[in-house]
Scaffold this motif. Structure first.
Motif, short mmCIF file in Angstrom:
data_model
loop_
_atom_site.label_atom_id
_atom_site.label_comp_id
_atom_site.label_asym_id
_atom_site.label_seq_id
_atom_site.Cartn_x
_atom_site.Cartn_y
_atom_site.Cartn_z
N LEU A 100 -2.98 -9.46 -7.21
CA LEU A 100 -1.58 -9.67 -6.82
C LEU A 100 -0.82 -10.48 -7.86
O LEU A 100 0.35 -10.21 -8.13
CB LEU A 100 -1.53 -10.35 -5.46
CG LEU A 100 -2.03 -9.50 -4.29
CD1 LEU A 100 -2.21 -10.36 -3.05
CD2 LEU A 100 -1.08 -8.35 -4.01
N ASP A 101 -1.49 -11.46 -8.46
CA ASP A 101 -0.82 -12.30 -9.45
C ASP A 101 -0.34 -11.48 -10.65
O ASP A 101 0.77 -11.68 -11.14
CB ASP A 101 -1.77 -13.40 -9.95
CG ASP A 101 -1.94 -14.53 -8.93
OD1 ASP A 101 -1.15 -14.58 -7.96
OD2 ASP A 101 -2.87 -15.34 -9.10
N ALA A 108 7.75 -10.23 -11.35
CA ALA A 108 8.81 -11.04 -10.74
C ALA A 108 9.09 -12.27 -11.59
O ALA A 108 10.26 -12.66 -11.78
CB ALA A 108 8.40 -11.44 -9.32
N ALA A 109 8.04 -12.90 -12.12
CA ALA A 109 8.21 -14.09 -12.94
C ALA A 109 8.89 -13.76 -14.27
O ALA A 109 9.74 -14.52 -14.75
CB ALA A 109 6.85 -14.76 -13.19
N ALA A 132 -0.36 3.70 -4.64
CA ALA A 132 0.55 3.01 -3.74
C ALA A 132 0.75 3.78 -2.45
O ALA A 132 1.08 3.20 -1.40
CB ALA A 132 1.90 2.79 -4.42
N VAL A 133 0.56 5.10 -2.50
CA VAL A 133 0.72 5.94 -1.30
C VAL A 133 -0.56 6.68 -0.93
O VAL A 133 -0.68 7.21 0.17
CB VAL A 133 1.87 6.95 -1.47
CG1 VAL A 133 3.20 6.22 -1.58
CG2 VAL A 133 1.66 7.82 -2.70
N ALA A 148 3.59 -2.80 -2.97
CA ALA A 148 4.52 -3.93 -2.98
C ALA A 148 5.41 -3.88 -4.22
O ALA A 148 6.60 -4.21 -4.15
CB ALA A 148 3.74 -5.24 -2.94
N LEU A 149 4.86 -3.45 -5.35
CA LEU A 149 5.65 -3.32 -6.57
C LEU A 149 6.75 -2.27 -6.39
O LEU A 149 7.87 -2.43 -6.89
CB LEU A 149 4.75 -2.95 -7.75
CG LEU A 149 5.42 -2.83 -9.12
CD1 LEU A 149 6.00 -4.17 -9.57
CD2 LEU A 149 4.43 -2.31 -10.15
N ASN A 150 6.44 -1.20 -5.68
CA ASN A 150 7.46 -0.18 -5.41
C ASN A 150 8.61 -0.76 -4.59
O ASN A 150 9.79 -0.49 -4.86
CB ASN A 150 6.84 1.01 -4.66
CG ASN A 150 5.94 1.85 -5.53
OD1 ASN A 150 5.82 1.62 -6.74
ND2 ASN A 150 5.27 2.82 -4.93
N LEU A 151 8.27 -1.54 -3.57
CA LEU A 151 9.31 -2.15 -2.75
C LEU A 151 10.11 -3.16 -3.56
O LEU A 151 11.34 -3.23 -3.46
CB LEU A 151 8.69 -2.82 -1.52
CG LEU A 151 9.68 -3.51 -0.57
CD1 LEU A 151 10.69 -2.50 -0.03
CD2 LEU A 151 8.95 -4.19 0.57
N TRP A 152 9.41 -3.93 -4.39
CA TRP A 152 10.09 -4.89 -5.28
C TRP A 152 11.06 -4.16 -6.20
O TRP A 152 12.19 -4.62 -6.44
CB TRP A 152 9.04 -5.66 -6.09
CG TRP A 152 9.61 -6.66 -7.05
CD1 TRP A 152 9.98 -7.94 -6.79
CD2 TRP A 152 9.85 -6.45 -8.45
NE1 TRP A 152 10.45 -8.55 -7.93
CE2 TRP A 152 10.38 -7.65 -8.96
CE3 TRP A 152 9.67 -5.37 -9.32
CZ2 TRP A 152 10.73 -7.81 -10.31
CZ3 TRP A 152 10.02 -5.52 -10.66
CH2 TRP A 152 10.54 -6.72 -11.15
N THR A 153 10.65 -3.01 -6.70
CA THR A 153 11.50 -2.21 -7.58
C THR A 153 12.79 -1.82 -6.88
O THR A 153 13.90 -1.98 -7.43
CB THR A 153 10.74 -0.93 -8.03
OG1 THR A 153 9.62 -1.33 -8.84
CG2 THR A 153 11.63 0.00 -8.81
#
Length: 233
Positions: A100-101, A108-109, A132-133, A148-153
Motif C-alpha cells: 500500500l505504501d 499521493a505523496a 484491480a477488477v 484504490a489507485l483507480n479510485l484515487w485517479t
C-alpha cells in the motif's frame, strides 16, 4: 512542446520502456531503487534518482531534485509498484503495508509535493492493473491497492480538473517483461484468454502513457485505460 517528465521505477520493465519513449523528445527524470540504470538510461540530460518512494519524505525529496534540475514539472508517471504474495493463511502486516505504501500512498505523496509546481496542462498518469477488477489469487492486497489507485485517479481528476490538471491511469494486461519472463505454460494461458492472441510488450503500455500525457488527450481525465489486448472479453 518539450515537457519535463518524471517516471517512477524507470530502470526496468514497463518503466524503462516509458523512459525510452519519452526520452525521444522530452526531458526526463526517473527514479530507481534496486536495478541500476547506468550508463544507458542515465546519460545525457536525464536525471536518475535513487529513491525508496515508500520511505517517509522521499517523494518530496524527489520532487525537489526535479525542480532544482529542470525548474519545472509537467508530467508525473506513477509506475513504481510492488507485487507481493499475501496468502490468506498468513498475515504479515509489514508485507501489506509495503504494498500500500508504494502502490497507493507514494503517488499521493508525490502529487502533494508537486502541486505547487504543476501548471495548467500538467498530467498525471498512473500504472494500474487488470488485477484491480480481476482479483489475483494469493495477492489480494496488490489487487486492492490498484483498485484504490483507480479510485484515487478519479478523485484527483475531479479535484484538479478546475486547475486544468488531468489525472488518468493505464491498466496493463499480461505484459511480457524481459527481465522477469513468465513460463511458457503461464504465457500460453494468458494468450488463450486474450483476443489479440499475444502477450503485451512494455512498449504497448509506454505508447498508451504517452498518449494520456500528451495534449492529444487534453479532454480526457479520470479514466483508467485498459491496455490488455482484449483479455477475458
Amino acid at each position: 512542446m518539450e515537457k519535463v517528465v518524471l517516471i517512477t521505477g524507470g530502470a526496468r520493465g514497463i518503466g524503462r520502456a516509458i523512459v525510452e519513449d519519452f526520452d525521444r523528445d522530452h526531458r526526463i527524470a526517473f527514479t530507481w531503487l534496486s536495478s541500476d540504470p547506468t550508463p544507458d538510461l542515465s546519460g545525457g540530460d536525464n536525471l536518475a534518482i535513487r529513491s525508496d518512494l515508500s520511505a517517509p519524505n522521499q517523494p518530496a525529496k524527489v520532487i525537489e531534485q526535479v525542480i532544482e534540475r529542470f525548474g519545472r514539472l509537467d508530467v508525473i508517471v506513477n509506475n513504481a509498484g510492488l507485487v507481493k504474495s499475501t496468502p490468506k493463511e498468513e498475515f504479515q502486516a509489514k508485507d501489506h503495508h509495503a504494498i500500500l505504501d508504494l502502490n497507493l500512498l507514494a503517488p499521493a505523496a508525490l502529487l502533494a509535493a508537486a502541486l505547487p509546481h504543476l501548471e495548467r496542462g500538467a498530467a498525471i498518469v498512473s500504472i494500474s492493473s487488470m488485477n484491480a477488477v480481476l482479483p489475483p489469487r494469493d495477492a489480494v492486497t496488490y489487487g486492492a491497492s490498484k483498485a484504490a489507485l483507480n479510485l484515487w485517479t478519479r478523485a484527483m481528476a475531479k479535484e484538479l480538473g478546475p486547475d486544468g490538471i488531468r489525472v488518468n491511469a493505464v491498466a496493463p494486461g499480461a505484459i511480457n517483461i524481459p527481465e522477469a519472463p513468465r513460463s511458457e505454460e503461464l504465457t500460453a494461458l494468458f494468450v488463450n484468454d486474450t483476443a489479440l492472441g499475444r502477450p503485451g510488450q512494455p512498449e504497448d503500455i509506454a505508447k498508451a502513457v504517452r498518449f494520456l500525457a500528451s495534449d492529444a488527450a487534453s479532454f480526457i481525465t479520470g479514466e483508467v485505460l485498459a491496455v490488455t489486448g482484449g483479455y477475458r472479453l
